[in-house]
Design a protein around this motif. Structure first.
Motif, PDB file in Angstrom:
ATOM      1  N   ARG A 137       0.835  -1.209   0.000  1.00 55.74           N
ATOM      2  CA  ARG A 137       0.000   0.000   0.000  1.00 55.74           C
ATOM      3  C   ARG A 137       0.867   1.256   0.000  1.00 55.74           C
ATOM      4  N   GLY A 138       2.044   1.172   0.590  1.00 59.05           N
ATOM      5  CA  GLY A 138       2.946   2.324   0.594  1.00 59.05           C
ATOM      6  C   GLY A 138       3.391   2.706  -0.802  1.00 59.05           C
ATOM      7  N   LEU A 139       3.557   1.708  -1.669  1.00 62.26           N
ATOM      8  CA  LEU A 139       3.948   1.979  -3.060  1.00 62.26           C
ATOM      9  C   LEU A 139       2.769   2.444  -3.903  1.00 62.26           C
ATOM     10  N   ALA A 140       1.557   2.242  -3.411  1.00 63.77           N
ATOM     11  CA  ALA A 140       0.363   2.623  -4.167  1.00 63.77           C
ATOM     12  C   ALA A 140      -0.238   3.938  -3.676  1.00 63.77           C
ATOM     13  N   ARG A 141       0.482   4.658  -2.833  1.00 61.21           N
ATOM     14  CA  ARG A 141      -0.056   5.929  -2.342  1.00 61.21           C
ATOM     15  C   ARG A 141      -0.321   6.869  -3.499  1.00 61.21           C
ATOM     16  N   GLY A 142      -1.499   7.425  -3.521  1.00 64.38           N
ATOM     17  CA  GLY A 142      -1.866   8.356  -4.580  1.00 64.38           C
ATOM     18  C   GLY A 142      -2.355   7.692  -5.850  1.00 64.38           C
ATOM     19  N   LEU A 143      -2.584   6.385  -5.805  1.00 64.05           N
ATOM     20  CA  LEU A 143      -2.989   5.647  -7.004  1.00 64.05           C
ATOM     21  C   LEU A 143      -4.323   6.143  -7.559  1.00 64.05           C
ATOM     22  N   VAL A 144      -5.314   6.280  -6.709  1.00 62.38           N
ATOM     23  CA  VAL A 144      -6.651   6.671  -7.186  1.00 62.38           C
ATOM     24  C   VAL A 144      -6.638   8.062  -7.813  1.00 62.38           C
ATOM     25  N   PRO A 145      -6.081   9.078  -7.159  1.00 68.10           N
ATOM     26  CA  PRO A 145      -6.061  10.392  -7.815  1.00 68.10           C
ATOM     27  C   PRO A 145      -5.268  10.391  -9.118  1.00 68.10           C
ATOM     28  N   ARG A 146      -4.178   9.635  -9.143  1.00 70.10           N
ATOM     29  CA  ARG A 146      -3.366   9.592 -10.354  1.00 70.10           C
ATOM     30  C   ARG A 146      -4.124   8.947 -11.514  1.00 70.10           C
ATOM     31  N   VAL A 147      -4.826   7.846 -11.252  1.00 77.10           N
ATOM     32  CA  VAL A 147      -5.608   7.184 -12.296  1.00 77.10           C
ATOM     33  C   VAL A 147      -6.777   8.074 -12.718  1.00 77.10           C
ATOM     34  N   LEU A 148      -7.434   8.711 -11.746  1.00 75.91           N
ATOM     35  CA  LEU A 148      -8.553   9.596 -12.071  1.00 75.91           C
ATOM     36  C   LEU A 148      -8.107  10.809 -12.887  1.00 75.91           C
ATOM     37  N   PHE A 149      -6.856  11.186 -12.774  1.00 72.59           N
ATOM     38  CA  PHE A 149      -6.316  12.282 -13.574  1.00 72.59           C
ATOM     39  C   PHE A 149      -5.821  11.779 -14.932  1.00 72.59           C
ATOM     40  N   SER A 150      -5.085  10.686 -14.939  1.00 79.37           N
ATOM     41  CA  SER A 150      -4.440  10.186 -16.158  1.00 79.37           C
ATOM     42  C   SER A 150      -5.420   9.608 -17.167  1.00 79.37           C
ATOM     43  N   ALA A 151      -6.421   8.885 -16.698  1.00 79.54           N
ATOM     44  CA  ALA A 151      -7.332   8.202 -17.618  1.00 79.54           C
ATOM     45  C   ALA A 151      -8.122   9.174 -18.502  1.00 79.54           C
ATOM     46  N   PRO A 152      -8.827  10.159 -17.947  1.00 79.21           N
ATOM     47  CA  PRO A 152      -9.561  11.080 -18.828  1.00 79.21           C
ATOM     48  C   PRO A 152      -8.638  11.930 -19.696  1.00 79.21           C
ATOM     49  N   GLN A 153      -7.469  12.264 -19.160  1.00 83.92           N
ATOM     50  CA  GLN A 153      -6.514  13.060 -19.932  1.00 83.92           C
ATOM     51  C   GLN A 153      -6.068  12.294 -21.180  1.00 83.92           C
ATOM     52  N   ALA A 154      -5.727  11.040 -21.011  1.00 90.66           N
ATOM     53  CA  ALA A 154      -5.298  10.219 -22.144  1.00 90.66           C
ATOM     54  C   ALA A 154      -6.450   9.973 -23.113  1.00 90.66           C
TER      55      ALA A 154
END
Length: 114
Positions: free
Chosen positions: A79-96
């Motif tokens: 979980r420490g390596l996945a910190r910020g996963l949800v915001p990053r995916v929510l930002f990256s997916a619509p942008q791409a």
């Protein structure tokens, strides 16, 4: 129309690609941020009059990215390596997704005008 080259298909492909890209790159971003913050902390430590030896002693995340990943995983679990996963995916997916649709539209417009 939902065939190859449709806006819906391009949007879905971009959405999926952005989500996967964001998820895959998140652990590396966590390592980068931790190393940067650690370097900043060490700089603040030396600004207070510390010696060069104590500069190295106060750095927690030393070594290459793989060793820092192992340290984060040991201290905080995966979980420490996945910190910020949800915001990053929510930002990256619509942008791409939007980028791919716009690219395809402009490419098709350019092909028609030539």
């Amino acid at each position: 129309e939902y065939g190859e080259g449709s806006h819906v298909v391009n949007f879905a492909a971009g959405l999926l690609g952005g989500a996967v890209g964001g998820a895959v790159s998140t652990p590396f971003d966590v390592v980068r941020v931790r190393k940067q913050a650690d370097g900043h902390r060490a700089t603040l430590h030396t600004d207070t009059g510390a010696t060069a030896n104590s500069f190295q002693d106060c750095r927690h995340y030393r070594g290459n990215s793989l060793s820092v990943m192992r340290l984060i995983a040991a201290e905080h679990g995966l979980r420490g390596l996945a910190r910020g996963l949800v915001p990053r995916v929510l930002f990256s997916a619509p942008q791409a997704a939007l980028a791919l649709v716009v690219y395809e539209v402009v490419k098709n417009l350019a092909a028609v005008s030539v």
